[in-house]
Design an enzyme around this catalytic site. Structure first.
Site, PDB file in Angstrom:
ATOM      1  N   HIS A 171       0.861  -1.189   0.000  1.00  0.00           N
ATOM      2  CA  HIS A 171       0.000   0.000   0.000  1.00  0.00           C
ATOM      3  C   HIS A 171       0.889   1.227   0.000  1.00  0.00           C
ATOM      4  CE1 HIS A 171       1.067   0.021   4.219  1.00  0.00           C
ATOM      5  NE2 HIS A 171       0.502  -1.165   4.392  1.00  0.00           N
ATOM      6  N   HIS A 175       4.131   1.319   2.013  1.00  0.00           N
ATOM      7  CA  HIS A 175       5.322   0.680   1.444  1.00  0.00           C
ATOM      8  C   HIS A 175       5.930   1.537   0.337  1.00  0.00           C
ATOM      9  CE1 HIS A 175       2.921  -2.843   2.912  1.00  0.00           C
ATOM     10  NE2 HIS A 175       4.086  -3.161   3.416  1.00  0.00           N
ATOM     11  N   ASP A 189       5.957  -0.564  12.598  1.00  0.00           N
ATOM     12  CA  ASP A 189       6.416  -1.690  13.427  1.00  0.00           C
ATOM     13  C   ASP A 189       7.637  -1.210  14.205  1.00  0.00           C
ATOM     14  OD1 ASP A 189       4.707  -4.056  12.538  1.00  0.00           O
ATOM     15  OD2 ASP A 189       5.415  -3.261  10.642  1.00  0.00           O
ATOM     16  N   GLN A 211      10.010  -3.689  15.799  1.00  0.00           N
ATOM     17  CA  GLN A 211      10.778  -4.373  14.756  1.00  0.00           C
ATOM     18  C   GLN A 211      11.982  -3.523  14.337  1.00  0.00           C
ATOM     19  OE1 GLN A 211       9.195  -6.710  11.250  1.00  0.00           O
ATOM     20  NE2 GLN A 211       9.407  -4.711  10.267  1.00  0.00           N
ATOM     21  N   LEU A 234      -1.632   3.022   8.028  1.00  0.00           N
ATOM     22  CA  LEU A 234      -1.868   2.075   6.935  1.00  0.00           C
ATOM     23  C   LEU A 234      -1.225   0.736   7.281  1.00  0.00           C
ATOM     24  CD1 LEU A 234      -1.433   4.108   3.625  1.00  0.00           C
ATOM     25  CD2 LEU A 234      -3.383   3.959   5.177  1.00  0.00           C
ATOM     26  N   ARG A 290      -3.130  -5.419   7.086  1.00  0.00           N
ATOM     27  CA  ARG A 290      -4.208  -6.081   7.833  1.00  0.00           C
ATOM     28  C   ARG A 290      -5.482  -5.242   7.885  1.00  0.00           C
ATOM     29  NH1 ARG A 290       0.426  -8.317  10.862  1.00  0.00           N
ATOM     30  NH2 ARG A 290       0.368 -10.559  10.564  1.00  0.00           N
TER      31      ARG A 290
END
Ligand code: PAF
Length: 286
Positions: free
Chosen positions: A40, A43, A156, A159, A190, A193
């Site tokens: 999306h 990214h 994230d 992460q 965004l 999921r």
């Protein structure tokens, strides 16, 4: 195999290395964006960010089985490679790397990676298998691509912290860049999921960032963190979330807890909450 003719696709490590080493021979720097597809605008922003920092950008599309637990959504995780290729090309990506699971994980592979403290707590507490799988695949992808710079979303956030520690501890020669979260017009982060949400659930999901912003404001005003965290969790249930895994205010640098129970340095508020079967995460700087 579906793909857009415009965007070259490498399926094997050998094909990937051939293209990337060709670029390097021509003196080009290489940027890398790892993804699990179902791309999306968020990214695309990562790819554009990589494109500002490097001459050529590789994006991987690989739904990494080692970061999903048996009960999680690996099988159902959205896969749409042709559209992913279009979106990557549109954002200036020069090569999509889409290896099969067998290419990434030979049947007799046995190496694991445990990052330790940054991977414990928060997401690590609720998805114990995840960061081991993320660390393993990110280490492999960085070794496969050998980029100068790699871009990860702040969406994230844990992460990103785990990857920074991994790269430092294993001396992987790459610059890790964190890119701010892209939100819809209502502030919803965004996420691939979000595609699982019904129209009603979407309305509830859009309240998450407001609740976090309010908790962040109270925390930066010097409020007691345990009370702020539990009030925010209650507020999420009140606006319609089915279940809250956590709301936490942590040190931005390493996601450690503030020892004094109030914010006394750069901080981040993070949350994970469920809408039916869909688990959403979000975070923001305080
Ligand atoms: O953030 C993701 O999409 C994944 O965790 C990553 C970094 C691509 C590793 O599989």
């Amino acid at each position: 195999m579906p793909h857009t003719p415009d965007l070259p696709v490498a399926r094997t490590i050998a094909e990937l290395r051939q293209t990337v080493s060709g670029w390097k021979r021509q003196g080009f720097t290489v940027g890398f964006v790892p993804t699990m597809g179902a791309l999306h605008e968020g990214h695309q922003t990562l790819v554009r960010e990589a494109g500002l920092r490097a001459d050529r950008v590789v994006a991987s599309v690989f739904v990494n089985p080692t970061q999903f637990a048996a009960h999680e959504d690996l099988g159902a995780y959205p896969r749409q490679e042709a559209r992913d290729a279009e979106l990557l090309a549109g954002a200036g990506c020069a090569l999509m790397y889409a290896p099969a699971v067998e290419e990434m994980y030979p049947a007799d592979a046995t190496t694991t990676i445990s990052v330790g403290a940054p991977a414990e707590g928060l997401e690590g507490a609720f998805r114990p298998q995840m960061f081991g799988g993320v660390a393993l695949v990110v280490a492999k992808l960085l070794n496969q691509v050998q980029p100068h710079v790699a871009v990860f979303g702040e969406k994230d956030f844990q992460q990103l912290i785990v990857v920074r520690r991994l790269v430092r501890d294993l001396d992987i020669p790459v610059e890790i860049v964190g890119s701010p979260t892209i939100r819809d017009g209502h502030g919803l982060a965004l996420s691939s999921r979000n595609a699982y949400l019904s129209a009603e659930q979407l309305e509830v999901a859009r309240r998450l960032n407001g609740v976090l912003a309010e908790a962040g404001a109270k925390a930066s005003a010097g409020g007691a963190l345990p009370a702020i965290e539990s009030e925010a969790a209650t507020a999420l249930l009140e606006v319609g979330f089915s279940h809250v895994d956590y709301v936490a205010v942590r040190r931005a640098e390493d996601l450690g807890e503030f020892a004094g129970g109030t914010v006394d340095g750069p901080a981040r508020v993070l949350a994970a909450a469920w809408l039916g079967k869909t688990r959403l995460i979000d975070n923001m700087a305080i």
